[in-house]
Enzyme design. Structure first.
Site, mmCIF file in Angstrom:
data_model
loop_
_atom_site.group_PDB
_atom_site.id
_atom_site.type_symbol
_atom_site.label_atom_id
_atom_site.label_comp_id
_atom_site.label_asym_id
_atom_site.label_seq_id
_atom_site.Cartn_x
_atom_site.Cartn_y
_atom_site.Cartn_z
ATOM 1 N N LYS A 227 0.931 -1.011 -0.191
ATOM 2 C CA LYS A 227 -0.091 -0.199 -0.188
ATOM 3 C C LYS A 227 0.816 1.167 0.156
ATOM 4 O O LYS A 227 0.408 2.180 -0.752
ATOM 5 C CB LYS A 227 -0.853 -0.203 1.395
ATOM 6 C CG LYS A 227 -2.048 0.969 1.149
ATOM 7 C CD LYS A 227 -3.156 0.400 2.207
ATOM 8 C CE LYS A 227 -3.586 1.803 2.941
ATOM 9 N NZ LYS A 227 -4.289 1.421 4.198
ATOM 10 N N SER A 228 1.813 1.438 0.900
ATOM 11 C CA SER A 228 2.630 2.307 0.885
ATOM 12 C C SER A 228 3.223 2.758 -0.429
ATOM 13 O O SER A 228 3.457 3.889 -0.794
ATOM 14 C CB SER A 228 4.056 2.301 1.839
ATOM 15 O OG SER A 228 3.445 1.884 3.373
ATOM 16 N N ARG B 238 -9.095 11.878 12.430
ATOM 17 C CA ARG B 238 -7.765 11.706 12.771
ATOM 18 C C ARG B 238 -7.039 12.991 12.743
ATOM 19 O O ARG B 238 -7.334 13.817 11.985
ATOM 20 C CB ARG B 238 -7.305 10.625 11.682
ATOM 21 C CG ARG B 238 -7.856 9.228 11.760
ATOM 22 C CD ARG B 238 -7.573 8.192 10.750
ATOM 23 N NE ARG B 238 -6.157 7.893 10.702
ATOM 24 C CZ ARG B 238 -5.218 6.987 9.922
ATOM 25 N NH1 ARG B 238 -6.054 6.520 8.980
ATOM 26 N NH2 ARG B 238 -4.124 6.903 10.198
ATOM 27 N N SER C 67 7.016 8.804 12.641
ATOM 28 C CA SER C 67 6.036 8.802 11.631
ATOM 29 C C SER C 67 6.562 8.771 10.218
ATOM 30 O O SER C 67 7.091 9.989 10.050
ATOM 31 C CB SER C 67 5.009 9.663 11.956
ATOM 32 O OG SER C 67 4.023 10.099 10.744
ATOM 33 N N GLN D 56 4.783 9.156 7.705
ATOM 34 C CA GLN D 56 3.745 10.057 6.980
ATOM 35 C C GLN D 56 4.307 11.572 7.179
ATOM 36 O O GLN D 56 4.422 12.338 6.044
ATOM 37 C CB GLN D 56 2.449 9.873 7.552
ATOM 38 C CG GLN D 56 1.841 8.465 7.004
ATOM 39 C CD GLN D 56 0.290 8.374 7.498
ATOM 40 O OE1 GLN D 56 -0.220 9.246 8.316
ATOM 41 N NE2 GLN D 56 -0.242 7.134 7.124
ATOM 42 N N ASP E 211 1.455 -1.315 11.842
ATOM 43 C CA ASP E 211 0.096 -1.848 11.623
ATOM 44 C C ASP E 211 -0.098 -3.466 11.720
ATOM 45 O O ASP E 211 -1.130 -4.034 11.594
ATOM 46 C CB ASP E 211 -0.173 -1.846 9.808
ATOM 47 C CG ASP E 211 -0.353 -0.280 9.602
ATOM 48 O OD1 ASP E 211 -0.798 0.469 10.537
ATOM 49 O OD2 ASP E 211 0.271 0.035 8.507
ATOM 50 N N LYS F 232 -5.047 5.487 14.886
ATOM 51 C CA LYS F 232 -4.666 5.003 13.270
ATOM 52 C C LYS F 232 -6.565 5.100 12.820
ATOM 53 O O LYS F 232 -7.427 5.859 13.573
ATOM 54 C CB LYS F 232 -4.480 3.372 13.562
ATOM 55 C CG LYS F 232 -2.914 3.348 13.669
ATOM 56 C CD LYS F 232 -2.357 3.573 12.444
ATOM 57 C CE LYS F 232 -0.883 3.555 12.395
ATOM 58 N NZ LYS F 232 -0.190 3.728 11.046
ATOM 59 N N ARG G 244 -6.865 1.775 17.839
ATOM 60 C CA ARG G 244 -6.797 0.412 17.438
ATOM 61 C C ARG G 244 -6.377 -0.280 18.528
ATOM 62 O O ARG G 244 -6.555 -1.778 18.709
ATOM 63 C CB ARG G 244 -5.754 0.398 16.443
ATOM 64 C CG ARG G 244 -5.901 -0.639 15.324
ATOM 65 C CD ARG G 244 -4.943 -0.546 14.027
ATOM 66 N NE ARG G 244 -5.474 -0.375 12.903
ATOM 67 C CZ ARG G 244 -4.646 0.051 11.852
ATOM 68 N NH1 ARG G 244 -3.663 0.072 11.576
ATOM 69 N NH2 ARG G 244 -5.494 0.288 10.562
ATOM 70 N N ARG H 18 -7.998 -3.490 9.335
ATOM 71 C CA ARG H 18 -6.990 -4.438 10.041
ATOM 72 C C ARG H 18 -7.715 -5.078 11.240
ATOM 73 O O ARG H 18 -7.298 -6.369 11.440
ATOM 74 C CB ARG H 18 -5.679 -3.934 10.513
ATOM 75 C CG ARG H 18 -5.065 -3.163 9.278
ATOM 76 C CD ARG H 18 -3.675 -2.875 9.451
ATOM 77 N NE ARG H 18 -3.192 -1.839 8.397
ATOM 78 C CZ ARG H 18 -2.871 -2.140 7.411
ATOM 79 N NH1 ARG H 18 -2.780 -3.606 6.902
ATOM 80 N NH2 ARG H 18 -2.178 -1.639 6.321
#
Length: 450
Positions: free
Chosen positions: A28-29, A128, A173, A175, A326, A353, A357, A402
């Site tokens: 996915k990344s 988020r 992170s 991101q 994850d 998340k 989560r 997930r």
């Protein structure tokens, strides 16, 4: 497409040995970044193995809205990019659905353009926190109009010319790191990211592959200094996306837990920043054979042969968290069947998340008879070998793919069935999950489809 409109519960039941060979959908990344960098680069980018989940498709649509031309011919995605510095102001808000990665990276990418860009998402994404990405952008001169708490919907108004910054990432992170580097692409001079704890490094590797002037130095304390020279040329590339290790985790753990299983998983990304789960499971006694390790497009790739194993509890070092953030939900499932106690710590990132989560995992475990303790940043699980007495509960998934997949894996090995209240959002990251698991012999059915 709203997931909440029509939830589809699903139930997993105790299964016979899982056997066969599978190829996991693309990472996915890397898929998100392939669309973004291909859309930004000059010339043509060709992508095979792309993960065609909703999240990645939303990133592709955002790039199209800013001028990239994207089409699919057979199994190949072909992108004609706009050229670095040449994105167009989108006419409508960019809708990222459930995709935190797509939204945060794109905020970095467009923030330093002299234009106005609005971002919207689904109910889960709108909860988020985006401040972690917005704060460095503000330092670069970007104006932000956001909902309370720096949440979406939000609008970025870029400066005429952005200021290059040196930014120390305050949390582990990828991101945030990536957003600042992408903002640096359209900024004159050198933008620097200082990263005390290494996170997945796909952005750095791929930007270098597209021709960005990007260097990485690690100082004597292990702190990474990543420098990018802005306003350079990016050139289209050919990319074969390897299998997603986070998606691999589900059939892998299922094969470990279901008695007599023997499953081979082909073409899995083995980037060292992403293999914390495999390392941890091996420490627990998992029989995972790494076959034909090789390099593909600058990334480590291998095939995995996984056989049912008796697991024992371990203490997972907190510094391993960034390389498996994850995978903790499905690790908690593995720990539920292990002998003894498994301690997972340093899990604060799990609280922000797709759902909280950590809480969602703890509630799901409790509903299915697992003895566990949830701390502020930790989870301790006391397992029951063979899954004796486990199962029988319904798990609230909170729109989190997930959580849904992890607890369906649990039901395959527990004594009683396990039900998840919704399975529609699995399509965001792993649309083939149900079919692929069924092909190995897993008993999973959408409720009402018994």
């Amino acid at each position: 497409m709203s997931h909440s409109a029509c939830p589809k519960p699903a139930t997993a039941r105790h299964s016979q040995a899982l056997t066969g060979e599978i190829r996991i959908p693309g990472d996915k990344s890397i898929s998100h970044r392939s669309f973004m960098f291909g859309g930004l680069a000059s010339g043509k980018t060709r992508i095979t193995g792309l993960l065609e989940g909703e999240d990645v498709i939303n990133t592709g649509r955002a790039m199209q809205a800013m001028g990239a031309r994207i089409r699919k011919e057979g199994d190949v995605w072909i992108i004609n990019g706009v050229g670095n510095g040449c994105l167009l102001q989108p006419e409508a808000p960019l809708d990222f659905g459930n995709a935190g990665t797509g939204a945060r990276l794109t905020m970095g990418l467009v923030g330093t353009y002299d234009m106005k860009t609005s971002f919207i998402g689904d109910a889960s994404l709108s909860k988020r926190p985006m401040g972690r990405v917005l704060n460095p952008l503000r330092e670069m001169g970007v104006q932000v109009e956001a909902a309370e708490g720096d949440r979406m919907p939000l609008t970025l108004i870029g400066p005429r010319t952005a200021n290059p910054i040196a930014y120390r990432v305050p949390m582990a992170s990828a991101q945030v790191k990536s957003a600042v580097l992408l903002a640096g692409l359209n900024t004159p001079g050198v933008t620097t990211v200082i990263e005390p704890v290494m996170t997945r490094d796909h952005t750095e590797k791929m930007l270098q592959g597209f021709g960005a002037d990007l260097t990485v130095e690690t100082d004597k304390d292990g702190v990474r200094h990543i420098r990018i020279v802005g306003q350079g040329k990016l050139t289209g590339q050919t990319i074969d996306v390897p299998g997603d290790p986070s998606s691999t985790a589900f059939p892998l753990v299922a094969a470990l837990l279901v008695e007599g299983s023997d499953v081979t998983i082909r073409n899995v990304l083995m980037n060292p920043t992403r293999t914390g789960l495999i390392l941890t499971l091996q420490e627990m006694g998992a029989d995972i054979e790494i076959i034909d390790p090789r390099l593909a497009g600058g990334e480590d790739v291998a095939d995995l042969r996984v056989k049912a194993s008796k697991l024992k509890g371990v203490v997972v070092p907190p510094e391993r968290a960034p390389s498996m953030i994850d995978e903790y939900p499905v690790l908690a499932i593995a720990a539920s069947f292990a002998e003894g106690e498994t301690v997972m710590d340093g899990l604060d990132e799990l609280r922000v998340k797709e759902s909280d989560r950590l809480a969602a995992v703890a509630r799901g475990l409790e509903a299915n008879g697992v003895d566990c303790t949830e701390g502020e940043m930790s989870l301790t699980v006391r397992g029951r070998p063979g899954g004796k007495g486990l199962g029988g509960g319904t798990v609230g998934t909170h729109l989190d793919h997930r959580i849904a997949m992890s607890f369906l894996v649990m039901g395959l090995a527990s004594e009683k069935p396990v039900t998840v209240d919704d399975s529609t959002m699995i399509a965001t990251s792993f649309p083939e999950f149900m079919g692929m698991m069924a092909g190995l012999g897993a008993k999973i059915a959408e409720s009402g489809a018994e």
